[in-house]
Every structure is written in structure tokens, then in C-alpha cells.
Design a protein around this motif. Structure first.
Motif, mmCIF file in Angstrom:
data_model
loop_
_atom_site.group_PDB
_atom_site.id
_atom_site.type_symbol
_atom_site.label_atom_id
_atom_site.label_comp_id
_atom_site.label_asym_id
_atom_site.label_seq_id
_atom_site.Cartn_x
_atom_site.Cartn_y
_atom_site.Cartn_z
ATOM 1 N N SER A 22 0.822 -1.210 0.000
ATOM 2 C CA SER A 22 0.000 0.000 0.000
ATOM 3 C C SER A 22 0.856 1.261 0.000
ATOM 4 O O SER A 22 0.358 2.343 -0.291
ATOM 5 N N ILE A 25 0.887 3.549 -3.250
ATOM 6 C CA ILE A 25 -0.232 4.415 -3.633
ATOM 7 C C ILE A 25 0.218 5.865 -3.525
ATOM 8 O O ILE A 25 0.814 6.276 -2.530
ATOM 9 N N LYS A 26 -0.054 6.651 -4.536
ATOM 10 C CA LYS A 26 0.424 8.040 -4.601
ATOM 11 C C LYS A 26 -0.376 8.993 -3.711
ATOM 12 O O LYS A 26 0.193 9.854 -3.064
ATOM 13 N N ASN A 27 -1.685 8.866 -3.685
ATOM 14 C CA ASN A 27 -2.517 9.757 -2.886
ATOM 15 C C ASN A 27 -2.325 9.435 -1.412
ATOM 16 O O ASN A 27 -2.513 8.297 -0.982
ATOM 17 N N LYS A 28 -1.966 10.438 -0.601
ATOM 18 C CA LYS A 28 -1.630 10.159 0.800
ATOM 19 C C LYS A 28 -2.835 9.707 1.615
ATOM 20 O O LYS A 28 -2.679 8.952 2.564
ATOM 21 N N TYR A 29 -4.027 10.147 1.265
ATOM 22 C CA TYR A 29 -5.216 9.737 2.002
ATOM 23 C C TYR A 29 -5.578 8.277 1.716
ATOM 24 O O TYR A 29 -5.911 7.526 2.624
ATOM 25 N N TRP A 30 -5.505 7.908 0.441
ATOM 26 C CA TRP A 30 -5.779 6.514 0.076
ATOM 27 C C TRP A 30 -4.692 5.603 0.629
ATOM 28 O O TRP A 30 -4.968 4.479 1.058
ATOM 29 N N ARG A 31 -3.444 6.062 0.599
ATOM 30 C CA ARG A 31 -2.343 5.264 1.125
ATOM 31 C C ARG A 31 -2.523 5.033 2.633
ATOM 32 O O ARG A 31 -2.381 3.913 3.119
ATOM 33 N N SER A 33 -5.305 5.150 4.345
ATOM 34 C CA SER A 33 -6.466 4.280 4.539
ATOM 35 C C SER A 33 -6.119 2.823 4.240
ATOM 36 O O SER A 33 -6.531 1.912 4.963
ATOM 37 N N ALA A 34 -5.346 2.613 3.183
ATOM 38 C CA ALA A 34 -4.944 1.253 2.825
ATOM 39 C C ALA A 34 -4.006 0.665 3.876
ATOM 40 O O ALA A 34 -4.087 -0.530 4.193
ATOM 41 N N GLN A 35 -3.127 1.479 4.446
ATOM 42 C CA GLN A 35 -2.222 0.981 5.477
ATOM 43 C C GLN A 35 -2.983 0.608 6.750
ATOM 44 O O GLN A 35 -2.702 -0.420 7.363
#
Length: 86
Positions: A22, A25-31, A33-35
């Protein structure tokens, strides 16, 4: 009866793999959330692989301790990230 340590180790390995994947992932919010989701995923795996509640509870405890060890080792042996902008 499956050992709780083995179940916790399986959950920790899957969680660690998902956590580091994860990071791509470039977008820090999605990253982020994925973490967080990868940690919850590993905990769900560790606690649901056994039908016995005592084994599941022990697996959750072992998972917690294994993940603390993984975080400490990653902090010690992890590569230094650059602070470059852009």
C-alpha cells in the motif's frame, strides 16, 4: 488444533505484505487508509482462522506482539527516505 502462534504469524505476514504494497499508492489519504486497512485485515485473519475462541484470542495477542516486533525491525533496518519535494 492449530497453534495460535502459527495463525498469528500467517496474519502478520499477510498484513506486512499488504502494508508495504500500500506504500506504492500516490494519494496520501488513500495510502493511509490502505495501510490502516492492512493492519485490520491482518488482525481479522489472525482472529478468524480458528473456530476455538481461546485460540482466536491467543492469536490476536500474538499478532499484536509480532506486529510490534515487525515495526521495531522496520524502524531499525528500514531504508532512509529522502525529503526531496517534487
Amino acid at each position: 488444533m492449530t497453534s495460535p502462534v502459527i495463525i498469528a504469524a500467517i496474519g502478520a505476514v499477510l498484513s506486512t505484505i499488504a502494508y508495504f504494497l500500500s506504500g506504492r499508492i500516490k494519494n496520501k489519504y488513500w495510502r493511509g487508509s490502505a495501510q490502516i486497512g492492512s493492519i485490520v485485515f491482518g488482525l481479522l485473519i489472525a482472529s478468524s482462522l480458528s473456530g476455538d475462541t481461546k485460540v482466536a484470542a491467543a492469536s490476536g495477542q500474538y499478532y499484536f506482539f509480532i506486529m510490534i516486533a515487525v515495526a521495531a525491525l522496520a524502524k531499525i533496518f528500514g531504508k532512509k527516505q529522502s525529503n526531496e519535494v517534487g
